[in-house]
Every structure is written in C-alpha cells, then in structure tokens.
Design a protein around this motif. Structure first.
Motif, short mmCIF file in Angstrom:
data_model
loop_
_atom_site.label_atom_id
_atom_site.label_comp_id
_atom_site.label_asym_id
_atom_site.label_seq_id
_atom_site.Cartn_x
_atom_site.Cartn_y
_atom_site.Cartn_z
N ALA A 180 0.85 -1.19 0.00
CA ALA A 180 0.00 0.00 0.00
C ALA A 180 0.89 1.24 0.00
N THR A 181 0.68 2.13 -0.95
CA THR A 181 1.56 3.29 -1.09
C THR A 181 0.77 4.59 -1.05
N LEU A 182 1.40 5.60 -0.50
CA LEU A 182 0.81 6.94 -0.49
C LEU A 182 1.88 7.94 -0.91
N LEU A 183 1.53 8.77 -1.86
CA LEU A 183 2.36 9.92 -2.22
C LEU A 183 1.93 11.11 -1.37
N PHE A 184 2.91 11.77 -0.75
CA PHE A 184 2.64 13.02 -0.04
C PHE A 184 3.55 14.08 -0.64
N GLU A 185 2.96 15.04 -1.32
CA GLU A 185 3.67 16.17 -1.92
C GLU A 185 3.50 17.39 -1.03
N MET A 186 4.54 17.78 -0.33
CA MET A 186 4.46 18.99 0.50
C MET A 186 4.79 20.22 -0.33
N ARG A 187 4.32 21.35 0.14
CA ARG A 187 4.45 22.59 -0.61
C ARG A 187 5.89 23.09 -0.64
N GLY A 188 6.37 23.43 -1.82
CA GLY A 188 7.61 24.16 -1.97
C GLY A 188 8.87 23.31 -1.97
N MET A 189 9.80 23.63 -2.86
CA MET A 189 11.07 22.91 -2.97
C MET A 189 12.20 23.72 -2.36
N SER A 190 13.32 23.04 -2.09
CA SER A 190 14.48 23.70 -1.49
C SER A 190 15.35 24.40 -2.52
N ASP A 191 15.23 24.00 -3.78
CA ASP A 191 16.01 24.62 -4.85
C ASP A 191 15.42 24.18 -6.18
N HIS A 192 15.64 24.98 -7.21
CA HIS A 192 15.15 24.65 -8.55
C HIS A 192 15.64 25.74 -9.49
N SER A 193 15.60 25.46 -10.78
CA SER A 193 15.93 26.49 -11.76
C SER A 193 14.76 27.42 -12.03
N TYR A 194 13.56 27.03 -11.58
CA TYR A 194 12.35 27.82 -11.78
C TYR A 194 11.92 28.40 -10.44
N GLU A 195 11.99 29.70 -10.32
CA GLU A 195 11.83 30.36 -9.03
C GLU A 195 10.51 30.08 -8.31
N PRO A 196 9.36 30.05 -8.98
CA PRO A 196 8.11 29.82 -8.25
C PRO A 196 8.00 28.45 -7.58
N TYR A 197 8.88 27.51 -7.92
CA TYR A 197 8.86 26.21 -7.24
C TYR A 197 9.52 26.27 -5.87
N VAL A 198 10.32 27.30 -5.60
CA VAL A 198 11.13 27.35 -4.39
C VAL A 198 10.43 28.19 -3.33
N LEU A 199 10.31 27.64 -2.14
CA LEU A 199 9.56 28.30 -1.06
C LEU A 199 10.52 28.87 -0.03
N GLY A 200 10.16 30.02 0.50
CA GLY A 200 11.01 30.72 1.45
C GLY A 200 10.90 30.22 2.87
N GLN A 201 11.72 30.82 3.72
CA GLN A 201 11.99 30.29 5.05
C GLN A 201 10.80 30.27 6.00
N LYS A 202 9.88 31.18 5.88
CA LYS A 202 8.84 31.29 6.90
C LYS A 202 7.83 30.15 6.83
N SER A 203 7.89 29.35 5.79
CA SER A 203 7.02 28.18 5.71
C SER A 203 7.70 26.90 6.16
#
Length: 354
Positions: free
Chosen positions: A282-305
């Motif tokens: 049994a598998t579950l994918l959990f995608e949390m908001r925001g990445m730590s780095d990427h070449s595309y800026e909107p994928y990367v989330l800042g520190q307060k989250s």
C-alpha cells in the motif's frame, strides 16, 4: 534570476522536539500554507549528507531499538542508509522514503527529527507492534549538488545547489517499472535491498511540489494520492486509501494543514504505482508545498514556511506509525477521498512534483 537565501536548518527543526502529536498555533511553526514565502533561501542551512550520517550514527548509539543498514551507494559513491526499527518480523511494517528528488529536503529534515522522536519515552510501546523503516536521503548526490551537469541557473544561494535528478541526470521516481538490474544505482539499492528484502505492508513516499497549488482559493500545505494504475490489486488500493486517510485526518486537525488531491499519473514508472503493483505494498504519495532549490523560481519556497512543513512531516510519520501499531488504520474513515478536491495551480505553469 534572483538568488534566494534559505534560513532553515536541522537545528531549527530540532527546536520542535517531539511535537508530532500536539496541535500548535500557526505562529509557532511559520506562517502556514497561505503565505507566499518569497523571502531568501540559503541551502547552507540545510543538513548536509555528512551531517546526516553523523546524526544517524549518534542516534544509533543512543537508541537500542535503532539499527542502521547501508543498502547501497549513489552514483558518486555515497552510502545510502536505511534506519530500521524491527522488534518482530511478524509485525506490520511501514517504509518512509524521502528525497528521491534531491531538491526536496524538508521531508528529510522531518524524518530525522522523527528518528530522534522514536528514541524518546513518548513512543513507548508503539514499536512493539509495528516495524518502521526509513530511507532518509535516497538521492544524496542531488541533495549535495554533486552532479554531472550544470546547476548555474538554480535559484538558491548558500554554497550548494540541490537537484531533482541524480548525478547522471535521471529522475529516480521514474525508474520503478524497469528491471531492477537496469535501474540507476539509488533505485537499484531501494528495490534490491529494501523492497525485495523486507516484508513491507505500507509505504509513504514524501516529496515536495511547487508553491502555487491551491484548493478553495487557499494555498495547500500539501497534496496526497494513492496508486492509480488499473493493474494494481484493489485491496492494495484500498489499504493505500486508508493510509492516506490517517494522514489527512491528522494534518487537517492541526489547523494549519490544508491538503488537496494530487494530479498524478498512472504510469508504473512512478513509485506510487510501480511499487504497489510489483510488491503489493500500500503506497501513499505526499507532496508537500515548496522545494528547497530549482531552476524555476516559483517552485522554491522561502523560510517562513519551513517550520510547518517540517512539522507536517513529523506528524505524518508519527500518526501513521501509531495507527498501524494500534490497528486503528483498519477502521479509519476513507470517505473523504470521494469529495477531496484536486488541487489547481494559481499560475499558468505546469507543476513539477512526484
């Protein structure tokens, strides 16, 4: 593209201690999912591979129930670690997998804090009834930016970049339908020395998606999905939905959590589907908001989250381990899946996740 500076660290995660079972106000863990999070990002404040190894070895010395196993090596020769809590092979077993994608690190920070949590009296009796396996950093080369391709266009600052793919520029979460012998080294190690070796009942694959997903006009803190390939055993799918139900009810109860349904594919190359089909896990994918780095800026989330995202990881691991240990996962209400909305993207960009 402007650089960002990340200011979260494992040390800051440790400040939460063993908080996985307690609801805390949004202000105590960051600004919650409706925050844009466009402040600076510095990857030097994230735990490094070597720091992670030191941390795991110290915890192994301190915890009688914990055993570390090296399951293989990355392309660049880094050992891949499995943290094991096996009190009785006959117990139900859950595997937590983090950082198939090297630029998705906050789930790893939460998993390491959870390992510390398992060594405290707060989980007394739990580990007698459930076996816990944790791969806390599958793609260590990507996590360290030690790759055979350029990262000069990546957004984060701080001395290293974190990449989605492994050193050979392969997406490890697209390896799962191959013959095991043909997989990239990191995926081979997972299949050969974990999935084929241990009798695993449940798996949660922890990832990060972009920052712009929402439901009901509010940013999500994450999204979840069970296996969706038609060839998967219906009983496995149902157990996957139960696993997701435990997570959903736990996170939504916190007040700062806000989950949607992930728009995931049906391909067996994806771990959520391929592992469920190949091993009846049994598998579950959990995608949390925001990445730590990427070449595309909107994928990367800042520190307060970062605070609530690390907290969300801890709560996910803790709640599922407890539900399996006490058997409550068998009777959990899964009806929410019928009405849980698929997340949508606030900006006209394809979301990269899974």
């Amino acid at each position: 593209m402007s650089k960002k500076i990340l200011t979260v660290s494992l040390a800051s995660a440790m400040a939460f201690g063993a908080l996985a079972t307690a609801a805390i106000p949004v202000g105590a863990v960051g600004n919650g999912p409706n925050y844009n999070g466009n402040e600076s990002i510095r990857t030097s404040m994230l735990i490094t591979y070597d720091e992670m190894v030191d941390y795991l070895k110290k915890q192994e010395k301190m915890q009688e129930a914990l055993e570390l196993e090296v399951i293989g090596q990355t392309v660049k020769g880094r050992d891949i670690y499995l943290a094991k809590y096996i009190s009785n092979p006959a117990n139900p077993t859950i595997l937590f997998l983090t950082q198939q994608h090297g630029n998705e690190q906050l789930a790893t920070e939460g998993a390491l804090e959870f390992i510390k949590h398992l060594g405290t009296g707060k989980t007394k009796g739990v580990l007698e009834n459930v076996n816990v396996l944790i791969v806390p950093m599958q793609n260590a080369d990507g996590a360290m930016g030690d790759v055979n391709f350029s990262t000069e266009n990546y957004v984060a600052d701080g001395g290293r970049h974190l990449t989605r793919t492994n050193a050979n520029n392969f997406d490890l979460n697209r390896e799962h339908d191959k013959e095991v012998s043909s997989m990239q080294p990191e995926a081979y190690a997972l299949h050969k020395n974990v999935l084929e070796k241990y009798d695993i009942d449940y798996l949660i694959d922890l990832h990060h998606q972009g920052t712009q997903s929402e439901i009901n006009g509010k940013y999500v803190s994450g999204s979840i999905l069970y296996p969706t390939n038609s060839s998967i055993n219906p009983e496995v799918v149902e157990n996957s939905k139960k696993l997701g139900a435990v997570v959903y009810h736990e996170i939504e109860s916190k007040g700062w959590g806000h989950l949607g349904k992930y728009n995931g594919g049906t391909g067996l190359n994806i771990g959520r589907n391929g592992i469920a089909e190949r091993y009846d896990i049994a598998t579950l994918l959990f995608e949390m908001r925001g990445m730590s780095d990427h070449s595309y800026e909107p994928y990367v989330l800042g520190q307060k989250s970062n605070g609530y995202l690390i907290k969300q990881s801890i709560a996910t691991l803790d709640s599922t381990v407890r539900a399996i240990a006490d058997g409550s996962i068998e009777s959990v209400d899964t009806s929410f899946w019928e009405i849980l909305p698929f997340q949508t993207n606030r900006i006209a960009e394809e979301e990269e996740g899974e």
